[in-house]
Design an enzyme around this catalytic site. Structure first.
Site, mmCIF file in Angstrom:
data_model
loop_
_atom_site.group_PDB
_atom_site.id
_atom_site.type_symbol
_atom_site.label_atom_id
_atom_site.label_comp_id
_atom_site.label_asym_id
_atom_site.label_seq_id
_atom_site.Cartn_x
_atom_site.Cartn_y
_atom_site.Cartn_z
ATOM 1 N N GLY C 243 0.800 -1.219 0.000
ATOM 2 C CA GLY C 243 0.000 0.000 0.000
ATOM 3 C C GLY C 243 0.837 1.275 0.000
ATOM 4 C CG HIS C 244 -1.341 5.013 0.054
ATOM 5 N ND1 HIS C 244 -2.135 6.103 -0.168
ATOM 6 C CD2 HIS C 244 -1.988 4.262 0.965
ATOM 7 C CE1 HIS C 244 -3.209 6.007 0.586
ATOM 8 N NE2 HIS C 244 -3.142 4.911 1.282
ATOM 9 C CG ASN C 245 2.362 7.397 2.227
ATOM 10 O OD1 ASN C 245 1.376 7.480 1.498
ATOM 11 N ND2 ASN C 245 3.228 8.365 2.363
#
Lengths: 353, 353, 353
Positions: C243-245
């Site tokens: 996922g993002h980050n």
């Protein structure tokens, strides 16, 4: 109306018996029970839809043998397998979805050292076929597909958009790859040395038998050496992972998002339902059925149904689930026992009783 | 410094109130709380980051209304929804990531029988658009995308690299497909006959409403007949599997690696968290929330939170988990009871007590 | 026979000792223990295969130090790590699978504003490299790959067929992407406003360290802002979602179908086995091992093995599993207690006792 069928034609095609209805009833379309209109054929393929069957507006319904209920105005054709019979109807009414015109699209890149007969195969726009690849007659290579060096494809294969087959893999006849499927990616193999994971070359291949279908964005890793094998007639759904050196038997069903780790062996007619996982280096016997979301961590005999994590025979898993549901009552019974024995016994730490 | 903002400009843009700080404070960048420097805006979107907020070097922080703590040298703007407000900041500072210049790249293959206005759409290198496809104005077809025959795309869609849309599927306006997404792959349907799995033609389509987003490498199968339906405003994450004939309502959230089996129906505003699975032919009511890794095996009412395998209301699942954690003490209590009753009672098989 | 090796050459190459066999024994191929013939080298890398080792027809087997059993006619070479040693053999015998000839295929589309040296990189048919991208020397861009605007690739990278890297992402040296991998898809971020999910722009990037490998059809989302980070030497298997980050440390192993939700942090040398899931915003310490199908819902210390849902230390999970298996006996013991106390006590609702 070129597509219109009469009820008696339909009965003959699907090897069924007319239970009710006029022989010359005209049928011009098909639909699900709850969507069908007064000129449509439908079918009752699952008892869950019996309620819809009773209410359907369909002109005719293909039903299992023995069924005689439903609205008296709905014609009925009885067959052994309504779902299979309906497939004949679908094929009739659906406009042909595959208009196969052989030829190599000018934007496709076919290496001069690839072997294929452009009068008998189709290579769609943007497809890339590398040196040494052999494509069997009747095969259809979809748009932007990549076929690697020395790949062998049998006859009448359908390789759909953006699928990738890496070098040296071998596919049988009538193999279907849905869009985005990847055949022959490297197995996940590293050795830990000097604080780093060192890649182990994966020099084997994937070999796929006749009549196999592979779902969209499914990935099948090539063997470390030797081959990863998918047996004839096996059907694999979307987003499935098959690890390196897996040996899968014939006519298996592997449902969406299943993962099968490296070097595991499946017999024939094994079914693995959605999101189940199989650990590495285990064997699953023929005709075993692994239910959805099961975690298989050791070898399993064939001819049984399994569930749970770790996988156990379904009846054991169901017993365990039942015991779990009975836990609150068990707690109450133990508390009652303690109170009956008081003051001779008291749980000194009890805060929940 | 063309991008610099003052604190008062920012407050006006995000409809916020300045809690603390100089109106003409100059803000030239943006960053997370723990990475922000003395000219950056940041935001407090999750109470988990309250500790970082107290220590941040950011010039200004967008906070929830009522918040007045933090370093006295940090300017504060109070809003209803800091995360949504920060999106405005991001849009301001990020260099435009989508420079839309209409036109068909010479390496793209657009069939003469496809319908699109080359002055209003962009077709990037290597994209393939087949006969009968219609592309709405403002849509952007990414590199090596494949759009099948007779596909219909609405206005302002973004179809990213290597995505595939198979024949006859219909997408609404402003639909986004992340790279590698597959729309319209065949449903997983076979009938068992003569010892083999016989493929059932999948002649339906996928229909996708306006403002839907589909994640990278997600797969959505076409219906056996009729349509698989994704309602307006629904957002689907990466690597999700949606089976044939699924009907999904409006404004659902389907998180990564979820699998939804064939013919299941979801209401509106349903949330399914990561890696959960939904069996076939079940119905999930509107506004139901299915937590991560849940296994849904039967129909569920709306407006509730579910967890576990099989799925049950979250409070039941939490009770069961609590009972499980109490099992060791329960065993000890039963042993104590047995000892109190000795010699009248003894577990003859006990080896663990 | 250019590929033939003698036993003594082989021992020298793999830094091993000849336990048994003629120094000039000629070895002309390689195979697994159960497939090897009388001129093949094989290896014993896992004690599960000891039975096959005793029966193998291989001419020579690479074994762990101390092993002296097996057929007296089978030559043995003892090494510290047979699997790693065998990799040397594989590299020798496998026909070179990567014949790197630099150059840009005429069907590839390389934007004039991309930076690469056509005498030192290979761009295969149908690949698209957009403006501002920089490709390091020795890198190999596979067929129909898409490299977005302003992407930076290090030296000696291998980007395989149909992989996609979106704009501005940064990859180190010797990074391998298997076919269909997607780097830099948008993070799954929406804010709920006015009854709709409003997309939050994802303007960050993905940054990937040196010597990382990413599996087939794996997806790694770009950060909302800032970066999603994959540390040097980390190896990610097929169909994984990041996922993002997410911040992932160095030398991690992330096995197939794992999902890691947004903003979670992994230390170095973390192992996450197949189909496990990690919730958002949690931290996993260095050298933690998460076993297959585990659900991580809160932060975990390093240097431990975890299992279960929710994840707990492996020994706790095993205890809980043992308690579960003992439930039927516990029920029987409580029933016996109740009978011993009769008539003073009776479970009034009991139907299962």
């Amino acid at each position: 109306m070129a597509f219109a069928l009469t009820l008696s034609e339909l009965a003959r095609w699907v090897d069924g018996d007319i239970v009710r209805g006029e022989f010359d009833l005209s049928l011009t379309g098909m639909a699900a029970l709850d969507a069908a209109g007064p000129h449509d054929v439908s079918f009752l393929g699952n008892e869950k839809y019996y309620g819809q069957f009773l209410q359907t507006a369909a002109a005719a319904v293909i039903v299992p043998r023995g069924m005689t209920s439903g609205s008296p105005t709905t014609a009925l054709i009885a067959v052994d397998n309504p779902s299979l019979a309906f497939a004949v109807v679908v094929r009739h009414f659906a406009s042909a979805t595959r208009q196969f015109t052989p030829g190599i699209h000018p934007s496709a890149v076919v290496d001069p050292a690839a072997l294929l007969d452009p009068t008998k195969t189709r290579v769609q726009p943007g497809a890339v076929i590398m040196a040494g690849a052999k494509i069997g007659d009747g095969s259809d290579i979809g748009p932007n597909v990549v076929i690697g060096e020395d790949v062998t494809l049998g006859k009448d294969c359908q390789i759909m958009a953006n699928a990738s087959i890496r070098e040296r893999c071998v596919l049988g006849d009538r193999v279907i790859l849905q869009p985005g499927a990847v055949i022959g990616s490297d197995g996940y193999g590293y050795e830990f040395s000097g604080g780093r994971h060192v890649k182990i070359d994966q020099v084997g291949i994937v070999e796929i038998g006749d009549d196999v279908e592979i779902g969209a964005n499914t990935t099948i890793d090539r063997a470390r050496f030797g081959k990863t094998l998918i047996g004839e007639g096996t059907k694999i759904d979307n987003l499935v992972q098959v690890g390196h050196n897996v040996i899968m038997g014939k006519h298996c069903l592997i449902v969406s998002q299943v993962g099968i780790s490296g070097s595991s062996h499946l017999g024939d007619y094994v079914t693995i339902a959605g999101q189940a996982g199989v650990a590495g280096h285990v064997t699953i016997g023929s005709k075993a059925i692994i239910s959805g979301r099961t975690g298989v961590t050791s070898s399993l005999d064939g001819d049984q149904v399994y569930a749970g994590k770790p996988a156990q025979p379904m009846r054991e898993e169901m017993k365990q689930q039942a015991h779990l549901r009975r836990l609150p009552r068990l707690l109450a019974r133990v508390k009652a026992l303690e109170e009956a024995l008081q003051p001779s016994l008291k749980d000194p730490n009890s805060s929940d009783s």
